[in-house]
Design a protein around this motif. Structure first.
Motif, PDB file in Angstrom:
ATOM      1  N   ARG A 145      57.581  74.705  39.570  1.00  0.00           N
ATOM      2  CA  ARG A 145      57.729  74.700  41.029  1.00  0.00           C
ATOM      3  C   ARG A 145      58.869  73.785  41.484  1.00  0.00           C
ATOM      4  O   ARG A 145      59.205  73.751  42.669  1.00  0.00           O
ATOM      5  CB  ARG A 145      56.420  74.239  41.678  1.00  0.00           C
ATOM      6  CG  ARG A 145      55.252  75.169  41.434  1.00  0.00           C
ATOM      7  CD  ARG A 145      55.429  76.476  42.158  1.00  0.00           C
ATOM      8  NE  ARG A 145      54.375  77.428  41.827  1.00  0.00           N
ATOM      9  CZ  ARG A 145      54.145  78.547  42.503  1.00  0.00           C
ATOM     10  NH1 ARG A 145      54.910  78.843  43.542  1.00  0.00           N
ATOM     11  NH2 ARG A 145      53.200  79.373  42.133  1.00  0.00           N
ATOM     12  N   ALA A 146      59.459  73.064  40.555  1.00  0.00           N
ATOM     13  CA  ALA A 146      60.539  72.143  40.922  1.00  0.00           C
ATOM     14  C   ALA A 146      61.890  72.842  40.987  1.00  0.00           C
ATOM     15  O   ALA A 146      62.873  72.255  41.437  1.00  0.00           O
ATOM     16  CB  ALA A 146      60.598  70.995  39.915  1.00  0.00           C
ATOM     17  N   LYS A 147      61.934  74.102  40.539  1.00  0.00           N
ATOM     18  CA  LYS A 147      63.198  74.828  40.546  1.00  0.00           C
ATOM     19  C   LYS A 147      62.953  76.272  40.982  1.00  0.00           C
ATOM     20  O   LYS A 147      61.913  76.845  40.712  1.00  0.00           O
ATOM     21  CB  LYS A 147      63.827  74.795  39.136  1.00  0.00           C
ATOM     22  CG  LYS A 147      65.141  75.546  39.041  1.00  0.00           C
ATOM     23  CD  LYS A 147      65.757  75.405  37.659  1.00  0.00           C
ATOM     24  CE  LYS A 147      66.971  76.304  37.476  1.00  0.00           C
ATOM     25  NZ  LYS A 147      68.023  76.105  38.483  1.00  0.00           N
ATOM     26  N   GLU A 176      69.297  86.327  37.974  1.00  0.00           N
ATOM     27  CA  GLU A 176      70.423  85.866  37.150  1.00  0.00           C
ATOM     28  C   GLU A 176      70.065  84.593  36.396  1.00  0.00           C
ATOM     29  O   GLU A 176      70.452  84.411  35.234  1.00  0.00           O
ATOM     30  CB  GLU A 176      71.654  85.625  38.022  1.00  0.00           C
ATOM     31  CG  GLU A 176      72.328  86.875  38.557  1.00  0.00           C
ATOM     32  CD  GLU A 176      71.530  87.563  39.667  1.00  0.00           C
ATOM     33  OE1 GLU A 176      70.654  86.894  40.277  1.00  0.00           O
ATOM     34  OE2 GLU A 176      71.790  88.749  39.919  1.00  0.00           O
ATOM     35  N   ASP A 177      69.289  83.708  37.053  1.00  0.00           N
ATOM     36  CA  ASP A 177      68.848  82.473  36.391  1.00  0.00           C
ATOM     37  C   ASP A 177      67.957  82.796  35.189  1.00  0.00           C
ATOM     38  O   ASP A 177      68.090  82.191  34.118  1.00  0.00           O
ATOM     39  CB  ASP A 177      68.081  81.581  37.369  1.00  0.00           C
ATOM     40  CG  ASP A 177      68.969  81.027  38.474  1.00  0.00           C
ATOM     41  OD1 ASP A 177      70.171  80.844  38.216  1.00  0.00           O
ATOM     42  OD2 ASP A 177      68.442  80.800  39.577  1.00  0.00           O
ATOM     43  N   ARG A 185      63.460  87.080  49.084  1.00  0.00           N
ATOM     44  CA  ARG A 185      64.143  88.276  48.590  1.00  0.00           C
ATOM     45  C   ARG A 185      64.995  88.051  47.328  1.00  0.00           C
ATOM     46  O   ARG A 185      65.746  88.930  46.930  1.00  0.00           O
ATOM     47  CB  ARG A 185      65.029  88.881  49.684  1.00  0.00           C
ATOM     48  CG  ARG A 185      64.250  89.397  50.860  1.00  0.00           C
ATOM     49  CD  ARG A 185      65.164  90.163  51.793  1.00  0.00           C
ATOM     50  NE  ARG A 185      64.406  90.759  52.897  1.00  0.00           N
ATOM     51  CZ  ARG A 185      64.934  91.530  53.833  1.00  0.00           C
ATOM     52  NH1 ARG A 185      66.253  91.785  53.806  1.00  0.00           N
ATOM     53  NH2 ARG A 185      64.180  92.034  54.797  1.00  0.00           N
ATOM     54  N   LYS A 186      64.868  86.888  46.701  1.00  0.00           N
ATOM     55  CA  LYS A 186      65.682  86.693  45.493  1.00  0.00           C
ATOM     56  C   LYS A 186      65.076  85.739  44.463  1.00  0.00           C
ATOM     57  O   LYS A 186      65.498  85.720  43.305  1.00  0.00           O
ATOM     58  CB  LYS A 186      67.075  86.195  45.866  1.00  0.00           C
ATOM     59  CG  LYS A 186      67.118  84.845  46.553  1.00  0.00           C
ATOM     60  CD  LYS A 186      68.587  84.440  46.804  1.00  0.00           C
ATOM     61  CE  LYS A 186      68.676  83.088  47.494  1.00  0.00           C
ATOM     62  NZ  LYS A 186      70.083  82.651  47.683  1.00  0.00           N
ATOM     63  N   PHE A 187      64.065  84.955  44.838  1.00  0.00           N
ATOM     64  CA  PHE A 187      63.487  83.992  43.902  1.00  0.00           C
ATOM     65  C   PHE A 187      62.151  84.505  43.345  1.00  0.00           C
ATOM     66  O   PHE A 187      61.387  85.171  44.062  1.00  0.00           O
ATOM     67  CB  PHE A 187      63.282  82.628  44.579  1.00  0.00           C
ATOM     68  CG  PHE A 187      64.546  82.013  45.084  1.00  0.00           C
ATOM     69  CD1 PHE A 187      65.537  81.600  44.194  1.00  0.00           C
ATOM     70  CD2 PHE A 187      64.762  81.854  46.447  1.00  0.00           C
ATOM     71  CE1 PHE A 187      66.716  81.034  44.664  1.00  0.00           C
ATOM     72  CE2 PHE A 187      65.940  81.289  46.927  1.00  0.00           C
ATOM     73  CZ  PHE A 187      66.924  80.884  46.027  1.00  0.00           C
ATOM     74  N   TYR A 188      61.876  84.156  42.094  1.00  0.00           N
ATOM     75  CA  TYR A 188      60.660  84.602  41.420  1.00  0.00           C
ATOM     76  C   TYR A 188      59.743  83.409  41.135  1.00  0.00           C
ATOM     77  O   TYR A 188      60.210  82.317  40.785  1.00  0.00           O
ATOM     78  CB  TYR A 188      60.998  85.291  40.093  1.00  0.00           C
ATOM     79  CG  TYR A 188      61.665  86.642  40.239  1.00  0.00           C
ATOM     80  CD1 TYR A 188      60.941  87.818  40.103  1.00  0.00           C
ATOM     81  CD2 TYR A 188      63.032  86.727  40.529  1.00  0.00           C
ATOM     82  CE1 TYR A 188      61.555  89.058  40.244  1.00  0.00           C
ATOM     83  CE2 TYR A 188      63.658  87.963  40.665  1.00  0.00           C
ATOM     84  CZ  TYR A 188      62.910  89.120  40.527  1.00  0.00           C
ATOM     85  OH  TYR A 188      63.506  90.345  40.662  1.00  0.00           O
TER      86      TYR A 188
END
Length: 333
Positions: free
Chosen positions: A21-23, A28-29, A76-79
């Motif tokens: 949860r810190a990142k 792409e990551d 819309r872009k982070f998992y």
């Protein structure tokens, strides 16, 4: 590295990212992190497409792997996982999983006294102790094996030599030889056939097939450079029955007739993968296989006694006929 192992590494890497949860991780990551993880294990660059990681996420979300991972996309872009406590490492073992483990344990236990598998005995015991329902369960599958065969003590040495590409000096005495033959071999492959083990090796100018029960001694030859002939078992034994392969002989069509009551046995357990049915009638079935003529083929045919008749080639037919005639003489007064 196998594709299954690659996938498992990616799943574990993605799992670690989604629990962090810190990142925040974009697609792409995840690609970059998974690529780094594969490089660490393989020691070489791995190209991962967006499609690959998207399929990994889809598989983790589904019931296909039993994960049912609650993966969500935000902004819309982070998992991330919608459940902070979720991890694929915490998936409970189901009753079906336990049953499969139990069956596998019973199967592995049949090899625990076999030299090559002795190092597994502790692992098998720990597995059995960990799976409560596996206690005192008898084996349902029984494999034909003989741990007392002469030469099995050499399997570990040969296996290590093939794995580490080591040259060996072997004292070998065939059944026909009067004296022991000293051979410098480059072991390529271990082969089991009909409860007998063989080492396929390079010696001087060609590949040899040495039976382990005729080996007297083995010693490392550290002065010689190993020659890797890259022998693939499936390819090398593709045209033969058994373990005897000839570099000179080409495969030939072997046509044989099996009487009607025993034809189903040959149909359901083919002599060779090339086997096909040529003709059937009320008396039996005519089969064809394409193999090299060797000792193992003759022994297989002779094992059917009067229930089989070799039609072609003529050379094989005559050899089988003569062998049977000699056998009859043994029973005459």
């Amino acid at each position: 590295m196998s594709s299954n192992k690659n996938a498992l590494i990616r799943y574990k890497t993605i799992d670690s990212c989604l629990r962090n949860r810190a990142k925040e991780y974009t697609l792409e990551d995840l690609i970059d992190v998974c690529s780094d993880a594969l490089f660490e294990f393989e020691g070489k660059e791995s190209f991962l497409s967006k499609r690959t990681i998207q399929l990994d996420i889809q598989n983790m979300r589904s019931e296909k792997l039993g994960y049912n991972a609650p993966i969500e996309v935000y902004d819309r872009k982070f998992y991330r996982y919608s459940d902070d406590t979720f991890s694929i490492k915490n998936i409970p073992v189901t009753e079906k999983d336990v049953q499969i483990i139990n069956e596998s344990i019973q199967l592995l236990k049949q090899f625990k006294d076999f030299s090559l598998f002795k190092q597994m005995s502790g692992v098998i015991q720990r597995l059995e102790d960990s799976v409560i329902s596996g206690k005192n369960q008898k084996s349902i599958i029984h494999l034909d094996k003989n741990e007392n065969l002469k030469g099995l003590e050499f399997i570990d040495v040969l296996y290590e030599a093939i794995l580490k590409k080591k040259v060996l000096n072997v004292s070998y005495k065939s059944f026909k030889a009067r004296e022991i033959n000293q051979m410098q071999i480059h072991p390529q492959l271990l082969k089991e056939f009909n409860n007998r083990w063989f080492v396929i090796c390079w010696h001087k100018t060609r590949i040899y097939n040495l039976a382990l029960d005729r080996i007297e001694e083995i010693a490392d030859d550290l002065a010689e450079t190993y020659i890797d002939k890259k022998v693939d078992g499936d390819t090398y034994f593709n045209e033969v029955i058994g373990a005897t392969v000839s570099e000179r002989n080409r495969p030939t069509n072997v046509i044989f007739f099996v009487e009607k009551n025993n034809a189903p046995y040959v149909k359901t357990k083919p002599f060779h993968h090339s086997q096909e049915v040529l003709e059937e009638n009320e008396n039996g079935t005519l089969f064809k296989i394409k193999v090299q003529l060797n000792f193992e083929l003759e022994r297989m045919i002779l094992g059917f006694g009067d229930l089989i008749t070799v039609m072609q080639p003529r050379k094989l037919r005559m050899r089988i006929e003569q062998t049977l005639k000699n056998a009859v003489k043994n029973y005459r007064d």
